[in-house]
Write a protein that holds these residues in place. Structure first.
Motif, short mmCIF file in Angstrom:
data_model
loop_
_atom_site.label_atom_id
_atom_site.label_comp_id
_atom_site.label_asym_id
_atom_site.label_seq_id
_atom_site.Cartn_x
_atom_site.Cartn_y
_atom_site.Cartn_z
N CYS A 116 37.42 75.08 18.63
CA CYS A 116 38.10 73.99 19.34
C CYS A 116 39.54 74.35 19.70
N GLY A 117 40.01 75.53 19.30
CA GLY A 117 41.30 76.01 19.78
C GLY A 117 41.18 76.59 21.18
N GLU A 118 39.98 77.01 21.55
CA GLU A 118 39.75 77.49 22.93
C GLU A 118 39.88 76.26 23.82
N GLU A 119 40.64 76.37 24.92
CA GLU A 119 41.07 75.15 25.59
C GLU A 119 39.94 74.29 26.14
N THR A 120 38.86 74.89 26.62
CA THR A 120 37.80 74.02 27.16
C THR A 120 36.95 73.42 26.04
N CYS A 165 48.21 68.89 24.16
CA CYS A 165 48.83 69.89 23.30
C CYS A 165 47.78 70.48 22.37
N ASN A 166 47.71 71.78 22.35
CA ASN A 166 46.76 72.48 21.49
C ASN A 166 47.42 72.73 20.13
N ALA A 167 47.09 71.86 19.18
CA ALA A 167 47.60 72.01 17.82
C ALA A 167 46.44 72.30 16.88
N ASP A 168 45.46 73.04 17.40
CA ASP A 168 44.26 73.33 16.59
C ASP A 168 44.55 74.43 15.57
N GLU A 169 45.45 75.30 15.89
CA GLU A 169 45.91 76.39 15.00
C GLU A 169 44.93 76.81 13.90
N SER A 170 43.92 77.55 14.29
CA SER A 170 42.94 78.00 13.29
C SER A 170 42.78 79.51 13.25
N MET A 222 53.72 79.13 35.84
CA MET A 222 52.65 79.39 36.81
C MET A 222 51.47 78.47 36.51
N LYS A 223 51.12 78.36 35.23
CA LYS A 223 50.03 77.47 34.85
C LYS A 223 50.31 76.05 35.34
N TRP A 224 51.55 75.60 35.16
CA TRP A 224 51.89 74.24 35.56
C TRP A 224 51.78 74.07 37.08
N ARG A 253 56.17 82.35 28.30
CA ARG A 253 54.74 82.66 28.29
C ARG A 253 54.07 81.91 27.16
N GLY A 254 52.83 81.49 27.40
CA GLY A 254 52.11 80.66 26.44
C GLY A 254 52.14 81.25 25.04
N ARG A 255 52.47 80.41 24.06
CA ARG A 255 52.60 80.89 22.68
C ARG A 255 51.32 80.73 21.86
N GLY A 256 50.23 80.30 22.54
CA GLY A 256 48.98 80.10 21.81
C GLY A 256 48.18 81.36 21.58
N GLY A 257 48.52 82.42 22.29
CA GLY A 257 47.80 83.67 22.06
C GLY A 257 47.67 84.54 23.30
N VAL A 305 46.65 72.45 29.32
CA VAL A 305 46.58 72.60 27.86
C VAL A 305 47.62 73.64 27.47
N ASN A 306 48.52 73.25 26.58
CA ASN A 306 49.53 74.19 26.10
C ASN A 306 49.65 74.13 24.58
N ASN A 307 50.06 75.25 24.04
CA ASN A 307 50.28 75.36 22.60
C ASN A 307 51.52 74.56 22.16
N VAL A 308 51.53 74.17 20.91
CA VAL A 308 52.65 73.42 20.31
C VAL A 308 53.99 74.09 20.58
N GLU A 309 54.04 75.38 20.28
CA GLU A 309 55.32 76.10 20.40
C GLU A 309 55.76 76.20 21.85
N THR A 310 54.81 76.39 22.76
CA THR A 310 55.13 76.46 24.19
C THR A 310 55.81 75.16 24.62
N ILE A 311 55.22 74.05 24.21
CA ILE A 311 55.73 72.74 24.63
C ILE A 311 57.11 72.49 24.02
C1 LIG Z 1 38.50 81.23 20.08
C2 LIG Z 1 39.84 80.81 20.58
C3 LIG Z 1 40.69 80.09 19.75
C4 LIG Z 1 41.94 79.66 20.19
N1 LIG Z 1 42.72 78.95 19.34
C5 LIG Z 1 43.92 78.50 19.79
C6 LIG Z 1 44.74 77.69 18.95
O1 LIG Z 1 44.38 77.39 17.81
N2 LIG Z 1 45.93 77.25 19.44
C7 LIG Z 1 46.34 77.55 20.71
O2 LIG Z 1 47.41 77.10 21.12
N3 LIG Z 1 45.59 78.31 21.52
C8 LIG Z 1 44.39 78.78 21.09
N4 LIG Z 1 43.61 79.51 21.94
C9 LIG Z 1 44.10 79.74 23.33
C10 LIG Z 1 43.77 78.55 24.22
O3 LIG Z 1 42.49 78.73 24.79
C11 LIG Z 1 44.76 78.40 25.36
O4 LIG Z 1 44.89 79.61 26.00
C12 LIG Z 1 46.12 77.95 24.91
O5 LIG Z 1 46.05 76.74 24.19
C13 LIG Z 1 47.01 77.75 26.11
O6 LIG Z 1 48.29 77.38 25.72
P1 LIG Z 1 49.54 78.33 25.98
O7 LIG Z 1 49.44 78.81 27.39
O8 LIG Z 1 50.69 77.43 25.74
O9 LIG Z 1 49.45 79.44 25.01
C14 LIG Z 1 42.36 79.97 21.50
C15 LIG Z 1 41.53 80.72 22.33
C16 LIG Z 1 40.29 81.14 21.87
C17 LIG Z 1 39.42 81.92 22.77
#
Ligand SMILES: Cc1cc2nc3c(=O)[nH]c(=O)nc-3n(C[C@H](O)[C@H](O)[C@H](O)COP(=O)(O)O)c2cc1C
Ligand code: SF4
Ligand code: FES
Lengths: 179, 447
Positions: B171-175, B80-85, B63-65, B52-56, B207-213
């Protein structure tokens, strides 16, 4: 800064390499990385002239650059000191004494948060979580993360930066303090 | 000791180099996937793994794939979502800084599975030095034939790029991330369309989180079924937890999902207990956005059973008595902490980071910060607690992106579990005035 808003050959090569990462008709994607470079090269902030220059490189409208530059917290739209001391103030840093660090620097440099010292050397800024919560309190200066701060450590760093007198940018490659 | 799959080699000298990384078994998943599996086989293994996605949000990755649109003649992308904020979260930084090739290997294997020809790692601008580490590692990977044309002599070619952001939690939110990657303000998009259909430059994107990938590598190596045996129930595998606050050993830990929370906080293997032997007061278990829980509810659920580090156990009891695993940003507060002041730091954060597109979020976060500020300063009014409650309720569920909810939940949970403390601030400001409520740096230095 010598006043001229123009990248040298070497920087232009880097800029073109960045543009090359994106499909040919999507070069606007290079905007944020190039703004980082412009900020570092043109005095630590983005003047309207710098932003217009970046717009001309990417062949986009100046307003497209302004709206981006004003959205992101790492872009300075006003001149700042050569060293921006950025202290994280969010929860994990706060519970481990970030307020002490801010107060200490305010006293030592005789400036308030958001201000710049008269000699133009330091600007003090508080920022939100920088992903250093496990090594709190912390301070970012340019590309360097300074972690597990004590007030003595802060004093030593300020002295070091003052003596060196150099402008610090996010794109500096000096990351010895973290590795 | 729980299983470790991601950072077990983090302390090996020079593990950041390709040579040492390979000596420890690195890049085997690229060899295996590209030479002996069809792309869809990789997707199937990820599905079976239960990852399961590790981004939150914890959305099932396989399933996402499988939702990714695959129209003829249109490029697809993995980002890859490496925004980690998310305050309290620093595990992705640890992984990328220590073992950059683990992410790069995961990017190659995952891009192959998805049929992407160019992939991007979007990293928060403040992590510039980490971006440099990644870029150096990527150069090594190109030189060794793991990236570029005809990887390892196969038909598969891939380019991988790092792009830095410039300071914006949203910018961590995927869109929003995709907007930023396109060189725009980080304003979240209205969904649908989802990125799987129209993402980066309108093309199908995952879009996937660093740890997920990074987790895709062990999954490909051991097989999805074996991976699914690790962990507990639907919380399969291992999870990186970044622990901070009033603990003896802050840092990034890899746990097997299902570890009891109590063991995580008090055992020497992990957080090593509370500093100065003080009492535990509260925990934010999954980054600033998840509900804060008082000690009694984080150690045990409302039925008195031990709380475990898993998606299900942490959320047991719903919002009334539970929380969420979230991003794995685990912040521990001891008995001296002011929950009210701490909440103020969160409210200030969300107000600062709201992109301003939706009025409930833009205005609501501003009001919550303002009201909490006056309470903290000793000027709160008795009606302020209900007012805060009301504002957060009006934000929740009424916005384009989940940042609004993320701003509301900490406020709701702090009031729900620590109402008396808010009342104390409002009714007896004189008692609060001179209390510092946080550790001075001297105290921490052991003076
Ligand atoms: C405000 C906001 C901030 C987020 N910040 C991050 C982030 O820094 N890193 C991240 O991986 N996902 C973040 N997410 C979740 C992403 O939108 C997205 O669900 C995620 O990158 C998907 O990857 P995963 O399925 O591997 O978790 C954030 C979501 C929101 C709403
Ligand atoms: S909820 Fe907040 S951050 Fe998200 S789109 Fe709306 S205003 Fe922007
Ligand atoms: S709270 Fe300060 S770095 Fe995360």
């Amino acid at each position: 800064m010598n006043g001229e808003i123009k990248f040298n050959e070497e920087t232009l090569a880097t800029v073109n390499k960045i543009i090359g990462r994106y499909p040919a008709d999507k070069s606007k994607s290079a905007l944020i990385p190039i703004l980082h470079i412009a900020q570092a090269e043109f005095g630590g902030w983005l003047s309207p002239e710098s932003m217009d220059y970046v717009a001309s490189i990417l062949k986009i409208k100046p307003v497209e650059v302004y709206e981006v530059a004003s959205f992101y917290s790492m872009f300075n739209l006003k001149p700042v000191g050569k060293c921006m001391l950025e202290i994280c103030r969010t929860s994990s840093c706060w519970v481990r004494g970030a307020e002490d660090v801010v107060k200490h620097i305010e006293k030592r440099l005789n400036i308030k948060e958001g201000e710049t010292t008269k000699d133009g050397m330091f600007t003090l800024k508080t920022v939100e979580c920088l992903g250093s919560c496990g090594s709190a309190p912390m301070m970012q200066v340019g590309a360097s993360y300074h972690e597990n701060l004590t007030l003595d450590k802060v004093d030593a760093l300020i002295e070091e930066y003052r003596v060196s007198g150099k402008q610090r940018s996010y794109t500096d490659l000096d990351y010895k303090n973290t590795l | 000791m729980g299983k470790k799959l991601l950072i077990q080699h983090a302390d090996v000298p020079n593990i950041h180099t390709l040579q040492v990384y390979k000596e420890k078994g690195g890049y085997a998943s690229v060899e295996k996937a590209l030479k002996s599996m069809a792309p869809n086989d990789v997707v199937e293994e990820v599905k079976k793994s239960g990852l399961r996605g590790r981004g939150g949000a914890g959305f099932p990755t396989g399933m996402k794939w499988s939702f990714l649109a695959r129209p003829e003649g249109v490029d697809r992308h993995l980002v890859c979502n490496a925004d980690e904020s998310e305050p309290g979260t620093f595990k992705d930084r640890y992984l990328m800084e220590k073992i950059p090739h683990a992410l790069i290997e995961g990017m190659i294997t995952s891009s192959y599975a998805l049929g992407a020809k160019s992939s991007y790692i979007y990293i928060r601008g403040e992590y510039f030095y980490v971006a440099r580490i990644l870029e150096t590692a990527i150069e090594e990977a190109y030189a060794a034939g793991y990236l570029g044309k005809n990887i390892l002599g196969t038909d598969y070619s891939l380019d991988l790029y790092v792009q830095v952001g410039a300071g914006a939690y949203i910018c961590g939110e995927e869109t929003a991330l995709l907007e930023s990657l396109e060189g725009k303000r980080g304003n979240p998009r209205i969904k649908p369309p989802f990125p799987a259909v129209a993402g980066l430059w309108g093309r199908p994107t995952v879009v996937n989180n660093v740890e997920t990938i990074a987790a895709v590598c062990p999954i490909v190596m051991m097989g999805g079924d074996e991976y699914a045996k690790i962990g507990i129930g639907r919380s399969t595998g291992t999870k990186l937890i970044s622990a901070s606050g009033h603990i003896n050993k802050p840092g990034t830990y890899e746990i097997e999902l299902g570890l009891p929370v109590e063991e995580f906080i008090y055992s020497e293997e992990y957080c090593g207990g509370i500093i100065n032997g003080r009492k535990l007061k509260a925990v934010v278990a999954g980054g600033s956005s998840v509900p804060i829980l008082p000690a009694e509810l984080i150690l045990k659920n409302d039925k008195g059973e031990p709380r475990l580090m898993s998606y299900e156990s942490l959320s047991e009891g719903g919002f009334a008595t539970g929380t969420m695993l979230g991003s794995g940003g685990f912040i521990v507060y001891d008995e001296t902490t002011s929950i009210v002041k701490n909440l103020y730091t969160f409210a200030r954060f969300y107000h600062h980071e709201s992109c301003g597109q939706c009025s409930p979020c833009r205005e609501g976060t501003g009001w919550m910060e303002k009201i909490l500020h006056r309470i903290v300063e000793g000027h709160g009014k008795p009606s302020d607690i209900d007012l805060l409650w009301d504002i957060q309720r009006k934000i929740e569920g009424n916005t384009i992106c989940p940042l609004g909810d993320a701003a509301a939940w900490p406020v709701a949970s702090a009031i729900r579990h620590f109402r008396a403390e808010f009342e104390e601030y409002i009714n007896h400001p004189e008692r609060i005035k001179d209390v510092k409520h946080y550790y001075s740096v001297h105290q921490l230095a052991g003076a």
